[in-house]
Design a protein around this motif. Structure first.
Motif, PDB file in Angstrom:
ATOM      1  N   GLU A 186       0.938  -1.305   0.084  1.00  0.00           N
ATOM      2  CA  GLU A 186       0.046   0.025   0.009  1.00  0.00           C
ATOM      3  C   GLU A 186       0.845   1.389  -0.208  1.00  0.00           C
ATOM      4  N   ARG A 187       1.765   1.267   0.681  1.00  0.00           N
ATOM      5  CA  ARG A 187       3.044   2.421   0.674  1.00  0.00           C
ATOM      6  C   ARG A 187       3.442   2.543  -0.444  1.00  0.00           C
ATOM      7  N   PHE A 188       4.057   1.357  -1.178  1.00  0.00           N
ATOM      8  CA  PHE A 188       4.651   1.499  -2.540  1.00  0.00           C
ATOM      9  C   PHE A 188       3.457   2.309  -3.439  1.00  0.00           C
ATOM     10  N   PHE A 189       2.276   1.887  -3.402  1.00  0.00           N
ATOM     11  CA  PHE A 189       1.444   2.573  -4.537  1.00  0.00           C
ATOM     12  C   PHE A 189       1.121   3.955  -4.026  1.00  0.00           C
ATOM     13  N   ALA A 190       0.873   4.119  -2.850  1.00  0.00           N
ATOM     14  CA  ALA A 190       0.996   5.750  -2.452  1.00  0.00           C
ATOM     15  C   ALA A 190       1.925   6.607  -2.614  1.00  0.00           C
TER      16      ALA A 190
END
Length: 196
Positions: A186-190
């Protein structure tokens, strides 16, 4: 792919342990944290390059086509029906190749899984989503995340895909991934959103 993935993981691990600055793989000059990359099509590896060396590969025919400059474009797309490509995973990237073939690659605890995709199906999808026709062969990919209710579709540089594979491999625990891998994804996509 395994060579490129191993290089990304090894490079990050080496920098963490030794705190040595990264250098250009062509001229050995120090490179900034954010620096260009080349993709070696024969070795399927990403190489770090300084800005002056990257200029040498700005044209597609440079380096006899073996080395291609990785673009920096990150474009979020509306939802794309990738089910027509026949890949039954929710975290995957699709890479068109110079020879007209298309591969799908997905992260796993052991590295990247790879499938061949029907090139005609890719062409039909590109007709429905015209932005896909602009994906640069070998060096850009359609990155898809439909895991855990996500619905994200991006055109990204290939090095972003390799980073995502390395992240999943590093964070995965047990059979289901554990408690760290999905927040990390999720952090990667954020971060993709922030960098686009």
């Amino acid at each position: 792919m395994d060579g490129a993935l191993a290089r990304v993981i090894r490079s990050a691990a080496d920098r963490a342990v030794t705190a040595e600055p990264e250098v250009c793989d062509l001229c050995a000059a120090p490179v900034a944290d954010e620096h260009p990359h080349l993709y070696d099509t024969e070795a399927a590896q990403v190489q770090c390059v300084c800005r002056p060396c990257s200029v040498l590969f700005a044209e597609d025919g440079a380096g006899e086509g073996r080395h291609r400059l990785v673009p920096r474009r990150r474009l979020r797309l509306p939802p794309v029906d990738t089910a027509v490509l026949g890949v039954p995973v929710g975290l995957v990237f699709f890479v068109p190749r110079c020879d007209g073939t298309v591969t799908a690659q997905g992260p796993s605890p052991a590295g990247a899984m790879r499938w061949e995709v029907d090139a005609a199906a890719w062409q039909r999808l590109a007709t429905m989503c015209p932005q896909l026709a602009s994906v640069a062969p070998e060096v850009e990919a359609l990155l898809v995340n439909t895991v855990r209710g996500a619905d994200e579709h991006w055109i990204v540089p290939i090095d972003d895909c390799f980073r995502m594979v390395a992240l999943v491999r590093r964070e995965w625990r047990g059979l289901s991934g554990g408690g760290r891998v999905w927040p990390a994804v999720e952090r990667f996509f954020a971060e993709l959103t922030e960098r686009s």
